[in-house]
Design a protein around this motif. Structure first.
Motif, PDB file in Angstrom:
ATOM      1  N   GLU A 158      18.194 -17.529 -74.499  1.00 45.37           N
ATOM      2  CA  GLU A 158      17.235 -18.553 -74.043  1.00 45.37           C
ATOM      3  C   GLU A 158      16.819 -18.294 -72.598  1.00 45.37           C
ATOM      4  OE1 GLU A 158      18.902 -22.283 -76.784  1.00 45.37           O
ATOM      5  OE2 GLU A 158      19.215 -22.280 -74.630  1.00 45.37           O
ATOM      6  N   GLU A 159      15.575 -18.625 -72.290  1.00 42.93           N
ATOM      7  CA  GLU A 159      15.074 -18.439 -70.921  1.00 42.93           C
ATOM      8  C   GLU A 159      14.991 -19.780 -70.201  1.00 42.93           C
ATOM      9  OE1 GLU A 159      11.439 -16.255 -71.043  1.00 42.93           O
ATOM     10  OE2 GLU A 159      12.367 -14.491 -71.972  1.00 42.93           O
ATOM     11  N   ASP A 160      15.093 -19.721 -68.893  1.00 44.93           N
ATOM     12  CA  ASP A 160      14.969 -20.911 -68.040  1.00 44.93           C
ATOM     13  C   ASP A 160      15.950 -22.014 -68.415  1.00 44.93           C
ATOM     14  OD1 ASP A 160      12.870 -19.731 -66.594  1.00 44.93           O
ATOM     15  OD2 ASP A 160      11.422 -20.357 -68.112  1.00 44.93           O
ATOM     16  N   VAL A 161      17.169 -21.626 -68.757  1.00 41.89           N
ATOM     17  CA  VAL A 161      18.223 -22.634 -68.987  1.00 41.89           C
ATOM     18  C   VAL A 161      19.358 -22.320 -68.014  1.00 41.89           C
ATOM     19  CG1 VAL A 161      17.677 -22.990 -71.426  1.00 41.89           C
ATOM     20  CG2 VAL A 161      19.401 -21.294 -70.801  1.00 41.89           C
ATOM     21  N   PRO A 162      20.144 -23.321 -67.624  1.00 40.46           N
ATOM     22  CA  PRO A 162      21.246 -23.047 -66.691  1.00 40.46           C
ATOM     23  C   PRO A 162      22.302 -22.149 -67.329  1.00 40.46           C
ATOM     24  CG  PRO A 162      21.275 -25.353 -67.425  1.00 40.46           C
ATOM     25  CD  PRO A 162      20.041 -24.743 -67.987  1.00 40.46           C
ATOM     26  N   GLN A 163      22.913 -21.318 -66.506  1.00 46.24           N
ATOM     27  CA  GLN A 163      23.949 -20.400 -67.000  1.00 46.24           C
ATOM     28  C   GLN A 163      25.106 -21.165 -67.628  1.00 46.24           C
ATOM     29  OE1 GLN A 163      25.180 -16.753 -64.692  1.00 46.24           O
ATOM     30  NE2 GLN A 163      27.090 -17.873 -64.507  1.00 46.24           N
ATOM     31  N   HIS A 276      18.080 -27.367 -74.817  1.00 47.89           N
ATOM     32  CA  HIS A 276      18.504 -27.818 -73.482  1.00 47.89           C
ATOM     33  C   HIS A 276      17.708 -29.043 -73.058  1.00 47.89           C
ATOM     34  CE1 HIS A 276      19.649 -27.960 -69.342  1.00 47.89           C
ATOM     35  NE2 HIS A 276      18.421 -27.702 -68.934  1.00 47.89           N
TER      36      HIS A 276
END
Length: 799
Positions: A158-163, A276
């Protein structure tokens, strides 16, 4: 047959109904008790208990199926330390009743979705682990479990999600493998290899900027401070190398293999991880705490290695026992000491390490600090022969490693050790710590001993502390907590406020009114005012505050309650004297000067003054960071006051926000009520009353909105003051060191940087709301990299 009146038969019907309901409740309670306590305090074997319970539950399924489902779903979530006991029970029920097995799996998936939706991530881990262990019990088909894991691991793309989101899904998969890895590898080895390869790639590219902020020790020896995912990955790698063989998980289902392998299996419904959400609160990263290895426990069974999966399983189960029983210290201690397989491991060492691991967990322990103190006391009582020795060994190790220990963890160690000593007559071999007497008092070891004695005095009294330590420790014994009344000292008569102090003292004793005392104080000369100023009263008069507050606190010095009462009684005068920022700072300065030998009194008086709005939170922060308090800056009580001040500010904002939300809900209900059709004749009157109420509520909401904005502004300002002061202090230190070519890393510097980290960690939820402001105003790119690094570590915690 015999005739009865209608009412009699009706009454009997009611009794019969009541009796039936009562019987049903009794049976339901009995079922709950049987399930929750299976395998405990029984003379029979666990296997025969499980077989008997499965028979009872099967017989009750026609009438109590929903209740049984609910209980089993609850124990899967809330009693994870008995995981394999309950998976075996579900396996036996599934073998007898295939439909029930299917309904249970569906109920578990529903519960899993619910826990994730409600941010209950720890409980979600237990549910997934339970589902994975059902593969061993032939309830769930292995391919569908692998498919679920593949879906979990897909979150890494997934992109632009917190680690922290991807971390959690990776952790869930890895944490299930000690239980189910062998079974899945036998059935789906290619898919599992691919899964582990994807995880390995993710772990290699993970950002770990947050690591220094969470470490208990800055030194890598004797035990490396491993990040939780790295450590678990190493353990799983070793488990795979050992062909998925482990020896510490209780597996009662093996005894029923011939029955279970005949059962029909269920496929998990396709499970897509929920997307998310901005309000999601994923668990923070952790450090794996290590204090002991096999060399520290030379006698008895060998302690499993740091990267053996047994170490993970044992620690995980002990954490689970504490999570389940933490409110009942005796039960918790007994459960820990009766850990299954305790003869194969040095159990006391594991227990002590796990308890300290939780106590030192950053940003905060899973439970309140005092729980760990009371649990260790209880364990010492239950195992008087061996556990106190292990605890003493651990305490000695912690003392030896103080130089590299995180300041927040040292605070917790001080609080624990002083509390623990107070329960054992303050007995300790103090001479063993005599090495601290030859060190600079600012070094961690003498500072630790001094703070322990200071805290012990709060739990005892000064003379007792003098008696418990050898005379050689005199320099570390806290001062006698007496009041310092400057107008009674040797040369008091030479002080400018001395004559007025006598008049004020007599006025207070003679119960003079506030107006009369204010009139007396008008005659106090103002040292801040130029002689030719011409107008008295405009500028702040520190001598007024000095004379009045010193005298008032002197007369009320007998106890906390006398002091509180005095502040309450003369609240109006104190507010009058502190109507400026200078006044607020000076009143705090006077409190310190008078009670500098009694840190606890200072803390409670400052707390009282904030509550009664004599001083505000920003004034307290400015005072603590002021030059007047520089010599006390590294003392523990200073930071207790600051954190207490921040918490008060946060509670104040929360309270007004709650009031605003309640008023909005009330207005919405009122509006909904008004639009509903009515058939009453008083409709017009009701309409008018409703409209009036709405107008009042709207006005109330407007006022509350203003109060919330004002409180949030005050809250933001408090954090800006604190961080600005930290930056100023650290920058001055760094410039001084650079100019004088001195090593930056002094004990003071370590303490200051770790206190800055502590503020970020302890109040992270609130601080995150003001990140933009902090970045624009304070933590800019121009800031020295030593200070900016702390801010970047904090940001990385929720990447």
């Amino acid at each position: 047959m015999s005739r009865r009146r209608h009412s009699d038969s009706y009454d009997e019907g009611q009794d019969h109904k009541r009796r039936r309901t009562s019987e049903a409740t009794d049976i339901e309670d009995s079922l709950e008790s049987l399930i929750c306590n299976v395998g405990e305090k029984s003379k029979s074997s666990l296997e025969s208990n499980l077989e008997g319970l499965a028979g009872v539950l099967e017989a009750d399924l026609p009438n109590y199926k929903n209740k049984i489902l609910r209980i089993l779903c609850s124990v899967a979530r809330l009693l994870p330390e008995k995981l394999t006991v309950y998976t075996t029970l579900v396996g036996l029920l599934n073998a007898r009743n295939y439909n029930f097995g299917g309904e249970f799996v569906e109920a578990m998936i529903r519960q899993l979705k619910e826990t994730l939706k409600n941010n209950l991530y720890n409980e979600a881990v237990y549910l997934v682990r339970f589902l994975s262990d059902l593969v061993n019990c032939h309830v769930i088909a292995a391919p569908s479990m692998v498919a679920m894991f593949e879906n979990f691991v897909s979150v890494m793309q997934e992109e632009d999600v917190p680690q922290v989101r991807s971390d959690w899904f990776v952790y869930v998969v890895l944490s299930c493998l000690p239980w189910v890895g062998k079974e899945l590898y036998e059935k789906k080895d290619v898919e599992m290899d691919r899964l582990l390869s994807q995880i390995e790639g993710y772990l290699k590219r993970r950002v770990k900027t947050h690591l220094p902020m969470l470490q208990v020790w800055t030194a890598e020896k004797p035990h490396p401070q491993e990040e939780y995912l790295d450590c678990l990955w190493a353990q799983i790698q070793k488990l795979k190398k050992d062909r998925w063989q482990e020896r510490h998980i209780l597996r009662p289902y093996i005894a029923f293999d011939s029955v279970l392998c005949e059962a029909l299996q269920h496929n998990l419904p396709p499970f897509t991880p929920p997307g998310h959400m901005p309000n999601a609160q994923y668990p923070m990263p952790r450090i794996i705490f290590r204090m002991f290895d096999y060399t520290d426990a030379p006698e008895g069974p060998v302690m499993p290695g740091s990267h053996s999966v047994e170490r993970y399983v044992i620690e995980e189960n002990l954490h689970c026992i504490m999570k389940t029983h933490w409110k009942e210290r005796r039960t918790c201690a007994a459960q820990l000491l009766s850990y299954p397989g305790k003869n194969k491991i040095p159990l006391n060492y594991h227990i002590v390490e796990v308890i300290f691991g939780e106590l030192f967990q950053l940003p905060s322990p899973p439970h309140i600090d005092v729980m760990y103190t009371s649990l260790l006391i209880e364990l010492c009582k239950l195992q008087p022969g061996s556990l106190p020795q292990v605890l003493a060994q651990a305490t000695e190790m912690l003392y030896m490693r103080l130089d590299t220990m995180n300041t927040t963890c040292i605070d917790r160690l001080i609080n624990w050790f002083s509390h623990h000593l107070s329960n054992f007559q303050f007995r300790w071999s103090w001479d063993d710590w005599a090495d601290c007497l030859t060190l600079d008092l600012e070094k961690p070891k003498p500072k630790f001993v001094k703070e322990v004695l200071e805290k012990s005095m709060r739990l005892s009294y000064h003379q007792r502390i003098v008696e418990i330590v050898p005379p050689t420790f005199a320099a570390l014994i806290p001062a006698d907590p007496i009041f310092v009344y400057k107008y009674e000292t040797e040369n008091a008569s030479l002080l400018p406020g001395y004559p007025i102090s006598i008049i004020v003292c007599n006025a207070i004793k003679n119960r003079a009114s506030n107006e009369e005392i204010l009139t007396i104080l008008k005659d106090v000369p103002n040292p801040n005012q130029d002689d030719d100023d011409g107008y008295e009263g405009e500028s702040f008069n520190p001598l007024k505050v000095d004379v009045f507050l010193q005298t008032l606190l002197h007369l009320a010095a007998k106890s906390f309650s006398h002091s509180f009462s005095a502040l309450g009684k003369f609240h109006e005068i104190l507010k009058n004297l502190t109507d400026s920022d200078e006044g607020k700072l000076h009143i705090l300065k006077v409190v310190y000067q008078a009670w500098k030998n009694h840190p606890q009194m200072i803390a409670v008086l400052v707390d009282k003054m904030i509550r009664t709005q004599i001083v505000d939170c920003a004034a307290v922060a400015n005072w603590l960071f002021s030059q007047d308090m520089a010599h006390e800056f590294t003392r523990l009580y200073i930071w207790e006051i600051l954190h207490s001040t921040i918490r008060k500010m946060n509670k104040h904002v929360q309270k007004i926000q709650t009031e605003l939300e309640e008023a909005k809900d009330k207005l919405e209900k009122q509006q909904n009520k008004r639009v509903q059709p009515r058939d009453s004749g008083d409709e017009e009157d009701m309409e008018k009353n409703s409209e009036d109420e709405e107008v009042q509520l709207e006005e109330q909401i407007e006022k509350l909105q203003e109060k919330v904005e004002s409180a949030q502004s005050e809250q933001k300002n408090l954090f800006l003051v604190i961080f600005q002061r930290f930056i100023m202090l650290l920058t001055e230190h760094l410039v001084r060191c650079e100019t004088g070519s001195v090593n930056v890393s002094t004990p003071w510097y370590k303490n200051c940087v770790e206190r800055l980290q502590q503020i970020f960690l302890m109040h992270h939820v609130i601080i995150q709301q003001y990140m933009g402001t902090l970045e624009n105003l304070l933590f800019t790119a121009e800031l020295d990299h030593h200070i900016l690094a702390v801010y970047q570590q904090f940001c990385a915690l929720q990447l």
